[in-house]
Structure formats: C-alpha cells, structure tokens
Design a protein around this motif. Structure first.
Motif, PDB file in Angstrom:
ATOM      1  N   ALA A 188      36.413  37.323  41.117  1.00 33.20           N
ATOM      2  CA  ALA A 188      37.258  37.614  42.277  1.00 33.20           C
ATOM      3  C   ALA A 188      36.409  37.983  43.490  1.00 33.20           C
ATOM      4  O   ALA A 188      36.690  37.546  44.620  1.00 33.20           O
ATOM      5  CB  ALA A 188      38.218  38.746  41.945  1.00 33.20           C
ATOM      6  N   GLU A 189      35.373  38.760  43.259  1.00 31.50           N
ATOM      7  CA  GLU A 189      34.499  39.169  44.355  1.00 31.50           C
ATOM      8  C   GLU A 189      33.758  37.966  44.931  1.00 31.50           C
ATOM      9  O   GLU A 189      33.643  37.824  46.153  1.00 31.50           O
ATOM     10  CB  GLU A 189      33.509  40.219  43.856  1.00 31.50           C
ATOM     11  CG  GLU A 189      32.695  40.870  44.956  1.00 31.50           C
ATOM     12  CD  GLU A 189      31.866  42.032  44.434  1.00 31.50           C
ATOM     13  OE1 GLU A 189      31.959  43.129  45.007  1.00 31.50           O
ATOM     14  OE2 GLU A 189      31.138  41.829  43.430  1.00 31.50           O
ATOM     15  N   HIS A 221      34.741  34.895  44.926  1.00 29.24           N
ATOM     16  CA  HIS A 221      35.659  33.908  45.500  1.00 29.24           C
ATOM     17  C   HIS A 221      36.681  34.560  46.435  1.00 29.24           C
ATOM     18  O   HIS A 221      37.788  34.060  46.591  1.00 29.24           O
ATOM     19  CB  HIS A 221      36.395  33.174  44.379  1.00 29.24           C
ATOM     20  CG  HIS A 221      35.508  32.302  43.538  1.00 29.24           C
ATOM     21  ND1 HIS A 221      35.338  30.951  43.780  1.00 29.24           N
ATOM     22  CD2 HIS A 221      34.736  32.584  42.455  1.00 29.24           C
ATOM     23  CE1 HIS A 221      34.516  30.441  42.890  1.00 29.24           C
ATOM     24  NE2 HIS A 221      34.138  31.412  42.066  1.00 29.24           N
ATOM     25  N   SER A 222      36.304  35.636  47.081  1.00 30.17           N
ATOM     26  CA  SER A 222      37.258  36.356  47.923  1.00 30.17           C
ATOM     27  C   SER A 222      37.794  35.490  49.055  1.00 30.17           C
ATOM     28  O   SER A 222      38.938  35.665  49.496  1.00 30.17           O
ATOM     29  CB  SER A 222      36.598  37.610  48.494  1.00 30.17           C
ATOM     30  OG  SER A 222      35.441  37.275  49.258  1.00 30.17           O
ATOM     31  N   ALA A 243      41.722  34.737  41.719  1.00 34.48           N
ATOM     32  CA  ALA A 243      41.796  36.003  40.977  1.00 34.48           C
ATOM     33  C   ALA A 243      41.880  37.195  41.920  1.00 34.48           C
ATOM     34  O   ALA A 243      41.310  38.260  41.649  1.00 34.48           O
ATOM     35  CB  ALA A 243      40.628  36.152  40.008  1.00 34.48           C
ATOM     36  N   ALA A 244      42.620  37.025  43.015  1.00 30.76           N
ATOM     37  CA  ALA A 244      42.790  38.132  43.967  1.00 30.76           C
ATOM     38  C   ALA A 244      43.505  39.313  43.315  1.00 30.76           C
ATOM     39  O   ALA A 244      43.390  40.452  43.775  1.00 30.76           O
ATOM     40  CB  ALA A 244      43.573  37.658  45.188  1.00 30.76           C
ATOM     41  N   ILE A 301      44.309  41.022  39.271  1.00 31.84           N
ATOM     42  CA  ILE A 301      43.948  40.981  37.846  1.00 31.84           C
ATOM     43  C   ILE A 301      44.929  41.846  37.072  1.00 31.84           C
ATOM     44  O   ILE A 301      45.142  43.018  37.418  1.00 31.84           O
ATOM     45  CB  ILE A 301      42.513  41.501  37.624  1.00 31.84           C
ATOM     46  CG1 ILE A 301      41.495  40.594  38.324  1.00 31.84           C
ATOM     47  CG2 ILE A 301      42.198  41.608  36.133  1.00 31.84           C
ATOM     48  CD1 ILE A 301      40.074  41.126  38.294  1.00 31.84           C
ATOM     49  N   HIS A 308      40.534  44.789  42.353  1.00 31.77           N
ATOM     50  CA  HIS A 308      41.555  43.759  42.183  1.00 31.77           C
ATOM     51  C   HIS A 308      42.549  44.052  41.051  1.00 31.77           C
ATOM     52  O   HIS A 308      43.411  43.217  40.777  1.00 31.77           O
ATOM     53  CB  HIS A 308      40.895  42.401  41.942  1.00 31.77           C
ATOM     54  CG  HIS A 308      40.051  41.934  43.086  1.00 31.77           C
ATOM     55  ND1 HIS A 308      40.575  41.316  44.204  1.00 31.77           N
ATOM     56  CD2 HIS A 308      38.705  42.036  43.299  1.00 31.77           C
ATOM     57  CE1 HIS A 308      39.605  41.031  45.054  1.00 31.77           C
ATOM     58  NE2 HIS A 308      38.459  41.455  44.528  1.00 31.77           N
TER      59      HIS A 308
END
Length: 350
Positions: free
Chosen positions: A113-114, A116-117, A122-123, A125, A151
């Motif tokens: 998530a970090e 692919h911010s 996965a913004a 979880i 997240h």
C-alpha cells in the motif's frame, strides 16, 4: 479459520477451502475473452480483493501478486482509483505465536500500500485478528495498525461452514459470532473506528443479524451478499435459495450499522464461465440479487466488489464491472456513484 492449515486449505480460489473440493477450475474464466469496458470514465473503488504470495514454493494454490492485480485492472479498461485488501491467511509470519502470525500478512500488504499510494492499491486493509482474545487485544490491534502503515480499516473473522460437499471441508466455527468475547472485540473495533467483516453462507445470515444488534456502534460489512448457495443440496435450485435469502437480507437491512458488499456471485452459486459468458449474460444472471440488495439497503449502504481473483472461475475482472454497470443503468448518477465508489470510500476512509 480453525481446525485446519489455512495455507493448505485456501487453494487456488483463496476462499478458505481446497480448490480440489470444488466442481470448477481456478482459471475457468480464461476461456472467455475480456469484454471492452463500458463507461470507462466511471470511478470505481474495489473494496474486496486478495493477494497470494506463498513463501513455500511447494504450497498448494496459485500465486497472485500486486503486479498481477495491477495488470488485470489495466487489461479491464475500468477506472479503478482505490482498492481494499481482505485477509486471506497466506502471508503469515513463521514461526510465531498463533495470535500474532497474521501480522505478517498485514505487514506484507502495508508495504505494498505504501509503495502504491499513487494508485490507491490496497488503500485499505482488512486484517485477520482473533477477536476472542480480550486480553491484549487492543495492543494487538495497535500492532496491526503499525504493520498496515496507516491503512488498517477493519478486521475479518469468518463463520462460513456447510455440512455438505463440496463445502464440508471448510472448518470455521459456525457459532463464533455468538461468542461473548468476540462481541466485546467487535465493540472495541467500533470504538477504534474499524469495521468488522465476516464471510458466511446465506443460511447463516441471521448470525450476523444478532451480532449487529448486539454491537450497534460498530459498522458491520456483509460480504458477497451473504454468499447465496447453488451447490450441494442447492444445486440447480437458485429459486429456493432466493426464497431463503431475501427474507434474511431484509432482516439484516433493518440493522442500520450493516453495509452490504455486492459481488462474489458466481462460484458458490454453481456458475462457471464458458466461452459464451459475457457481461450481458452475467448481468442477466445477477440482476435479481443486485436489485434486491439495493432495494433493501439503499445505495448508500451498498458497494460493488470484485472478490478478485477468487471470482475468476465465473468471469473476467472486466466483465464483473461491466455487469454491475449494465444492471444499474437506470439509477441516478448519485446512486451509481455510491455503489461504485463513495460508499466504499466512506466505509474504509479512503
């Protein structure tokens, strides 16, 4: 899941049981080509997807990584601006205390998530945390929050069980939601602004009704419309399933703290993709279930989900979203915005 090794049981569908127990292959949908995206400008937040990165190369089941999901989104042509990862019991720490091993999965997805911010991958979880262990639960949740790198949005504990093949190998505790300790844990989630989710089958939906009434200050998410069944004794009897499912949905809709995810339709209904499967055929098959859910809950308490890649036996990724778009063409712009993105953004704080 209790009573079995989840990694061995998840199999290629990622739904909590061995794929060999099911009457369809994991990649059945590949017999159908991807349909062109309808209304590609419509914003979508996908609130239910899984990843499968087995640390053991000999583990049963098909790997499905972040790049695979990114590729499927790009191939579909749909505008996915955010997504929510739902726990699947695979990327666990080994070794470690049983109650803490799921931190490995949360940490794994938190790092994705970090990274692919910018794309919202996965913004949100939804992790696996044993809510029946009140001692140390708040500390454990804090550790998941740290592992998720900001997240963490909820916790899933599932009760899906059925006494007949091909589902009898699933060994969740069907009475879990009645556990007083779990209800204390669900109440704690509400105080912390986290949601509770549970995977179950449609004959079990009243268990979620009772939980929602016992924990009115916690947002509770019904996954996959309660997973209406078309397998085992329900095979070829979807009319019977619908007659059981609709009243249970109506009872659940009376609980204002419950939100419904619309998706996950197909595999558990006994539907498998063929070369003739199209967005139009899926929309036709799914329309009664979708329209009933929207009628009972209203668009503000419904959100469309892909359940990907677990739903791959029934369709392609793009066909799922096309089908949802086809079914809802008669709704207003604001109603569709709620169903495709704003409800999910609100529930998961994306």
């Amino acid at each position: 899941m209790s009573g079995i090794n989840r990694r061995a049981a998840l199999g290629t569908l990622g739904l909590g049981f061995a794929a060999s127990a099911l009457p369809f292959p994991a990649r059945a949908a590949e017999t159908s080509g991807e349909d062109p995206a309808l209304e590609p400008e419509l914003e979508i937040v996908d609130p239910h997807f899984h990843l499968r990165d087995f640390s053991d190369p000999e583990a049963p089941g098909e790997r499905y990584l972040a790049q695979d999901f990114t590729d499927d989104i790009a191939r579909s042509g749909h505008r996915i601006t955010g997504s929510v990862f739902i726990e699947c019991g695979i990327m666990y720490d080994t070794p470690g205390k049983d109650a803490e091993r799921s931190l490995g999965e949360t940490r794994y997805v938190g790092e994705i998530a970090e990274a692919h911010s910018a794309t919202g991958l996965a913004a949100g979880i939804v992790a696996k945390v044993d809510l029946t262990r009140p001692e140390g639960l708040e500390t454990l949740l804090a550790r998941h929050e740290e592992a998720a790198k900001g997240h963490l949005r909820g916790v899933r504990n599932s009760i899906a069980t059925a006494p007949f093949p091909p589902l009898s190998g699933i060994r969740n505790d069907p009475k879990l939601l009645q556990d007083a300790a779990l209800r204390e844990g669900v109440t704690l989630l509400g105080r912390k602004g986290l949601v509770f989710e549970s995977w179950l089958f449609h004959p079990q939906m009243d268990e979620l009704v009772a939980l929602a009434k016992a924990c009115p200050d916690t947002t509770i998410v019904l996954e996959h419309l309660g997973c209406p069944l078309g397998l085992g004794p329900y095979a070829g009897k979807l009319d019977t399933t619908f007659a059981e499912w609709r009243p249970a949905m109506a009872r659940l809709a009376q609980c204002p703290n419950v939100v419904a995810k619309i998706g996950g339709l197909g595999p558990f209904m006994g539907q498998m993709a063929t070369p003739e499967t199209t967005s139009v055929s899926l929309a036709r098959d799914w329309k009664p279930w979708i329209e009933t859910a929207i009628e009972l809950f209203g668009p503000q308490r419904c959100m469309f989900e892909s359940n990907w890649p677990a739903n791959r036996p029934a369709s392609t990724y793009g066909q799922i979203w096309n089908a949802f778009k086809l079914v809802t063409r008669g709704l207003s712009q604001s109603e569709r915005a709620a169903l495709f993105s704003s409800t999910a953004r609100s529930i998961y704080r994306i």
